[in-house]
Design a protein around this motif. Structure first.
Motif, PDB file in Angstrom:
ATOM      1  N   ARG A  53       0.876  -1.269   0.132  1.00 23.35           N
ATOM      2  CA  ARG A  53      -0.160   0.060   0.007  1.00 23.35           C
ATOM      3  C   ARG A  53       0.744   1.303   0.174  1.00 23.35           C
ATOM      4  O   ARG A  53       0.578   2.259  -0.893  1.00 23.35           O
ATOM      5  N   ARG A  55       3.907   1.423  -1.174  1.00 21.17           N
ATOM      6  CA  ARG A  55       4.741   1.789  -2.639  1.00 21.17           C
ATOM      7  C   ARG A  55       3.725   2.321  -3.646  1.00 21.17           C
ATOM      8  O   ARG A  55       4.054   3.108  -4.526  1.00 21.17           O
ATOM      9  N   ALA A  56       2.543   1.758  -3.456  1.00 21.79           N
ATOM     10  CA  ALA A  56       1.419   2.180  -4.519  1.00 21.79           C
ATOM     11  C   ALA A  56       1.237   3.720  -4.140  1.00 21.79           C
ATOM     12  O   ALA A  56       0.913   4.500  -5.111  1.00 21.79           O
ATOM     13  N   HIS A  57       0.942   4.198  -2.898  1.00 17.37           N
ATOM     14  CA  HIS A  57       0.977   5.484  -2.510  1.00 17.37           C
ATOM     15  C   HIS A  57       2.074   6.309  -2.873  1.00 17.37           C
ATOM     16  O   HIS A  57       1.617   7.397  -3.399  1.00 17.37           O
ATOM     17  N   ASP A  60       1.617   6.850  -6.769  1.00 15.23           N
ATOM     18  CA  ASP A  60       0.266   7.606  -7.006  1.00 15.23           C
ATOM     19  C   ASP A  60       0.554   9.196  -6.676  1.00 15.23           C
ATOM     20  O   ASP A  60       0.370  10.028  -7.425  1.00 15.23           O
TER      21      ASP A  60
END
Length: 65
Positions: A53, A55-57, A60
């Motif tokens: 989560r 890394r995705a944040h 993004d």
């Protein structure tokens, strides 16, 4: 004793390093706190989830890894 050569990490190895939260970002701080709590509880599945989560944040919201 001979000196050891430094180990160079490949891109694949770098992907296994936990992501670093961005200073001053509330969402990064919350995700990092969740990861720390999971580490303290020895819940490695939750640690992995928090890393995913975070890394995705980072990708993004901050466009970095």
């Amino acid at each position: 004793m001979t000196a050891r050569r430094p180990v160079r990490l490949s891109r694949a190895d770098e992907e296994y390093r936990p992501p670093t939260p961005t200073d001053g970002c509330v969402a990064c701080g919350e995700l990092a706190a969740h990861r720390s709590a999971a580490q303290a509880a020895f819940d490695y599945s939750a640690v992995s989830d928090a890393n995913v989560r975070l890394r995705a944040h980072l990708l993004d919201a901050h466009r970095s890894t």
